[in-house]
Design a protein around this motif. Structure first.
Motif, PDB file in Angstrom:
ATOM      1  N   MET A  54       0.723  -1.125   0.138  1.00  0.00           N
ATOM      2  CA  MET A  54      -0.012  -0.020   0.032  1.00  0.00           C
ATOM      3  C   MET A  54       0.781   1.398   0.010  1.00  0.00           C
ATOM      4  O   MET A  54       0.540   2.214  -0.713  1.00  0.00           O
ATOM      5  N   MET A  55       1.856   1.227   0.729  1.00  0.00           N
ATOM      6  CA  MET A  55       2.925   2.462   0.843  1.00  0.00           C
ATOM      7  C   MET A  55       3.297   2.622  -0.530  1.00  0.00           C
ATOM      8  O   MET A  55       3.728   3.757  -0.970  1.00  0.00           O
ATOM      9  N   PHE A  56       3.682   1.603  -1.166  1.00  0.00           N
ATOM     10  CA  PHE A  56       4.285   1.706  -2.608  1.00  0.00           C
ATOM     11  C   PHE A  56       3.334   2.513  -3.573  1.00  0.00           C
ATOM     12  O   PHE A  56       3.789   3.245  -4.342  1.00  0.00           O
ATOM     13  N   LYS A  57       2.131   1.987  -3.612  1.00  0.00           N
ATOM     14  CA  LYS A  57       1.041   2.638  -4.341  1.00  0.00           C
ATOM     15  C   LYS A  57       0.915   3.949  -3.958  1.00  0.00           C
ATOM     16  O   LYS A  57       0.443   4.996  -4.946  1.00  0.00           O
ATOM     17  N   THR A  58       0.913   4.581  -3.086  1.00  0.00           N
ATOM     18  CA  THR A  58       0.779   5.773  -2.405  1.00  0.00           C
ATOM     19  C   THR A  58       1.995   6.841  -2.846  1.00  0.00           C
ATOM     20  O   THR A  58       1.810   7.780  -3.451  1.00  0.00           O
TER      21      THR A  58
END
Length: 122
Positions: free
Chosen positions: A1-5
């Protein structure tokens, strides 16, 4: 999720930065712009002549100058014999014109280009 953000933020930042467009008006439209591509007698040379040469008492009907420069034929005659070019370039063999001060470089260049192109009544 952090990567997508991070990816979404990077894409948005790229789009926003590329979407910002700033131009300095002075750089786009300099006040010292000199149009040397569209030089014509009617739109370029004649207004210079009217402002700088065809002044009261000079190159007008009854004036002291060598002809009435409002009349194309009389101006053209002085162009053809080289007198105009010698005068406006302040050549030592000519009489410096206008007598009060030299033509601005842009106006001088425009008249030179018009003469080089054949000094047509265009």
């Amino acid at each position: 999720m952090m990567f997508k953000t991070i990816l979404v933020c990077a894409v948005l930042a790229t789009l926003l930065l590329n979407g910002c467009y700033y131009d300095n008006e002075e750089e786009l439209y300099p006040s010292n712009f000199c149009d040397t591509l569209n030089v014509t007698y009617a739109n370029t040379v004649r207004p210079i002549i009217q402002a700088r040469c065809a002044t009261p008492g000079c190159h007008v009907a009854g004036g002291d100058g060598t002809g009435d420069f409002i009349v194309f034929g009389e101006f053209s005659e002085q162009v053809a014999n080289g007198r105009v070019l010698r005068s406006i370039t302040r050549d030592p063999s000519g009489i410096p014109m206008p007598p009060s001060a030299a033509l601005p470089p842009c106006e001088l260049r425009q008249i030179q280009l018009w003469i080089e192109a054949g000094a047509n009544n265009n």
